[in-house]
Design a protein around this motif. Sequence first.
Motif, PDB file in Angstrom:
ATOM      1  N   ARG A   1       0.825  -1.205   0.000  1.00  0.00           N
ATOM      2  CA  ARG A   1       0.000   0.000   0.000  1.00  0.00           C
ATOM      3  C   ARG A   1       0.869   1.269   0.000  1.00  0.00           C
ATOM      4  N   LEU A   2       2.009   1.204   0.692  1.00  0.00           N
ATOM      5  CA  LEU A   2       2.862   2.384   0.795  1.00  0.00           C
ATOM      6  C   LEU A   2       3.297   2.857  -0.589  1.00  0.00           C
ATOM      7  N   GLN A   3       3.760   1.950  -1.428  1.00  0.00           N
ATOM      8  CA  GLN A   3       4.203   2.328  -2.770  1.00  0.00           C
ATOM      9  C   GLN A   3       3.029   2.816  -3.610  1.00  0.00           C
ATOM     10  N   ARG A   4       1.872   2.169  -3.471  1.00  0.00           N
ATOM     11  CA  ARG A   4       0.704   2.593  -4.255  1.00  0.00           C
ATOM     12  C   ARG A   4       0.326   4.038  -3.915  1.00  0.00           C
ATOM     13  N   ILE A   5       0.367   4.390  -2.648  1.00  0.00           N
ATOM     14  CA  ILE A   5       0.024   5.754  -2.240  1.00  0.00           C
ATOM     15  C   ILE A   5       1.026   6.750  -2.808  1.00  0.00           C
ATOM     16  N   LEU A   6       2.307   6.415  -2.770  1.00  0.00           N
ATOM     17  CA  LEU A   6       3.317   7.320  -3.308  1.00  0.00           C
ATOM     18  C   LEU A   6       3.152   7.489  -4.818  1.00  0.00           C
ATOM     19  N   GLN A   7       2.822   6.426  -5.492  1.00  0.00           N
ATOM     20  CA  GLN A   7       2.582   6.524  -6.941  1.00  0.00           C
ATOM     21  C   GLN A   7       1.365   7.410  -7.222  1.00  0.00           C
ATOM     22  N   ARG A   8       0.354   7.324  -6.371  1.00  0.00           N
ATOM     23  CA  ARG A   8      -0.839   8.151  -6.555  1.00  0.00           C
ATOM     24  C   ARG A   8      -0.517   9.636  -6.350  1.00  0.00           C
TER      25      ARG A   8
ATOM     26  N   ASP B   1      -3.597  13.463   3.406  1.00  0.00           N
ATOM     27  CA  ASP B   1      -4.486  12.380   2.970  1.00  0.00           C
ATOM     28  C   ASP B   1      -3.755  11.038   2.981  1.00  0.00           C
ATOM     29  N   ALA B   2      -2.496  11.052   2.585  1.00  0.00           N
ATOM     30  CA  ALA B   2      -1.721   9.813   2.567  1.00  0.00           C
ATOM     31  C   ALA B   2      -1.516   9.269   3.973  1.00  0.00           C
ATOM     32  N   VAL B   3      -1.170  10.149   4.898  1.00  0.00           N
ATOM     33  CA  VAL B   3      -0.974   9.723   6.294  1.00  0.00           C
ATOM     34  C   VAL B   3      -2.283   9.158   6.854  1.00  0.00           C
ATOM     35  N   ALA B   4      -3.392   9.824   6.568  1.00  0.00           N
ATOM     36  CA  ALA B   4      -4.686   9.365   7.075  1.00  0.00           C
ATOM     37  C   ALA B   4      -5.027   7.981   6.540  1.00  0.00           C
ATOM     38  N   GLU B   5      -4.773   7.744   5.244  1.00  0.00           N
ATOM     39  CA  GLU B   5      -5.076   6.429   4.666  1.00  0.00           C
ATOM     40  C   GLU B   5      -4.206   5.342   5.276  1.00  0.00           C
ATOM     41  N   LEU B   6      -2.918   5.612   5.413  1.00  0.00           N
ATOM     42  CA  LEU B   6      -2.031   4.615   6.005  1.00  0.00           C
ATOM     43  C   LEU B   6      -2.449   4.288   7.434  1.00  0.00           C
TER      44      LEU B   6
ATOM     45  N   GLY C   1       3.327  -3.045  12.012  1.00  0.00           N
ATOM     46  CA  GLY C   1       3.773  -4.002  13.015  1.00  0.00           C
ATOM     47  C   GLY C   1       5.097  -3.554  13.583  1.00  0.00           C
ATOM     48  N   SER C   2       6.076  -4.447  13.595  1.00  0.00           N
ATOM     49  CA  SER C   2       7.392  -4.114  14.139  1.00  0.00           C
ATOM     50  C   SER C   2       8.377  -3.653  13.072  1.00  0.00           C
ATOM     51  N   ALA C   3       7.916  -3.557  11.820  1.00  0.00           N
ATOM     52  CA  ALA C   3       8.799  -3.166  10.714  1.00  0.00           C
ATOM     53  C   ALA C   3       8.581  -1.699  10.363  1.00  0.00           C
ATOM     54  N   ARG C   4       9.667  -0.948  10.326  1.00  0.00           N
ATOM     55  CA  ARG C   4       9.595   0.443   9.851  1.00  0.00           C
ATOM     56  C   ARG C   4      10.026   0.447   8.388  1.00  0.00           C
ATOM     57  N   LEU C   5       9.080   0.800   7.516  1.00  0.00           N
ATOM     58  CA  LEU C   5       9.317   0.758   6.088  1.00  0.00           C
ATOM     59  C   LEU C   5       9.491   2.173   5.547  1.00  0.00           C
ATOM     60  N   ILE C   6      10.442   2.339   4.627  1.00  0.00           N
ATOM     61  CA  ILE C   6      10.625   3.605   3.934  1.00  0.00           C
ATOM     62  C   ILE C   6      10.541   3.356   2.436  1.00  0.00           C
ATOM     63  N   ASP C   7      10.122   4.398   1.712  1.00  0.00           N
ATOM     64  CA  ASP C   7      10.042   4.275   0.257  1.00  0.00           C
ATOM     65  C   ASP C   7       9.949   5.680  -0.322  1.00  0.00           C
ATOM     66  N   ASN C   8      10.062   5.778  -1.637  1.00  0.00           N
ATOM     67  CA  ASN C   8       9.996   7.068  -2.300  1.00  0.00           C
ATOM     68  C   ASN C   8       9.698   6.872  -3.779  1.00  0.00           C
ATOM     69  N   VAL C   9       9.253   7.949  -4.407  1.00  0.00           N
ATOM     70  CA  VAL C   9       9.041   7.981  -5.852  1.00  0.00           C
ATOM     71  C   VAL C   9       9.537   9.330  -6.348  1.00  0.00           C
ATOM     72  N   GLU C  10      10.407   9.320  -7.350  1.00  0.00           N
ATOM     73  CA  GLU C  10      10.894  10.556  -7.949  1.00  0.00           C
ATOM     74  C   GLU C  10       9.856  11.102  -8.937  1.00  0.00           C
ATOM     75  N   ILE C  11       9.760  12.436  -8.975  1.00  0.00           N
ATOM     76  CA  ILE C  11       8.880  13.123  -9.931  1.00  0.00           C
ATOM     77  C   ILE C  11       9.778  14.088 -10.703  1.00  0.00           C
ATOM     78  N   ASN C  12      10.124  13.739 -11.915  1.00  0.00           N
ATOM     79  CA  ASN C  12      11.114  14.511 -12.661  1.00  0.00           C
ATOM     80  C   ASN C  12      10.455  15.618 -13.493  1.00  0.00           C
ATOM     81  N   PRO C  13      11.189  16.696 -13.783  1.00  0.00           N
ATOM     82  CA  PRO C  13      10.597  17.879 -14.419  1.00  0.00           C
ATOM     83  C   PRO C  13       9.906  17.597 -15.741  1.00  0.00           C
ATOM     84  N   ALA C  14      10.430  16.685 -16.535  1.00  0.00           N
ATOM     85  CA  ALA C  14       9.835  16.411 -17.843  1.00  0.00           C
ATOM     86  C   ALA C  14       8.408  15.916 -17.709  1.00  0.00           C
TER      87      ALA C  14
END
Length: 281
Positions: free
Chosen positions: A197-204, A222-227, A265-278
Amino acid sequence: MQIHSSILALRAALEKRGRVVFVPTMGNLHAGHIALMTEARSHGDTVVASVFVNRLQFGPSDDFGRYPRTLQADCDKLSAAGVDLLFAPTEADLYPEPQQYFVELPGIEHQLDGEFRPGHFRGVATVVLKLFNIVQPQAALFGKKDYQQLMVLRNMTHQLALPIAVIGSETVRADDGLALSSRNAYLSPTERSEAPRLQRILQRISAAVQGGEADFSRLERDAVAELDHHGWQTDYVAVRRQDDLQLPGPSGKQALVVLAASRLGSARLIDNVEINPANGR
């Protein structure tokens, strides 16, 4: 593959090795790490990996004691990937006396992940600078999943005039989009099915920004609320500039990135999505 724990032995083994490319890790290797090793081969003559769980970057509430240590399995994977030398020091090898000199970082150390893991990037930068001095590579590879870490190390290398090219490698993902991480092992089966879900939200968020949305604060809220509605405990979701991770400017096309850190749970997950100028607004 040669394996060394001694600094002197590693340096001797690296003599006349041509262009050296370095990939530092904390071990418990997965396919993402191995992709870094494979990519490293295209940047030089000799690929050096390290495995060291660095106490300096763990806070009092972090998982230093239970971080998985799988050195033999790691050695097998690195050898199969064609790594030339592995540096696998003990704490006594790397810190023969208490470390009293540290890399001091600018304000970004205290933002995003730095806000929730005080001292983390100070510990990362210090150990990486020490490893750079030991290995003396011409290039080093780091995964983009740890985006803030990559930016910190790239800027440290630039400002200290180190003759090392810091190369960011694309995040390796499972088929459902979850970024590969050693900490994914902490997820229960139910949590593992929720984790993408984390990646899907970032893509959105990325798609919304590409579509012209400029109210970044609303997207973040909105993303924090959904998570959190789905059982996560979210530290942050943030849209920032790629180059310095500061807040985006008021206008014009910018290279942005949306980053997140949240506990499942007990896992802290990080992720990101780049948004490039083009493709951005």
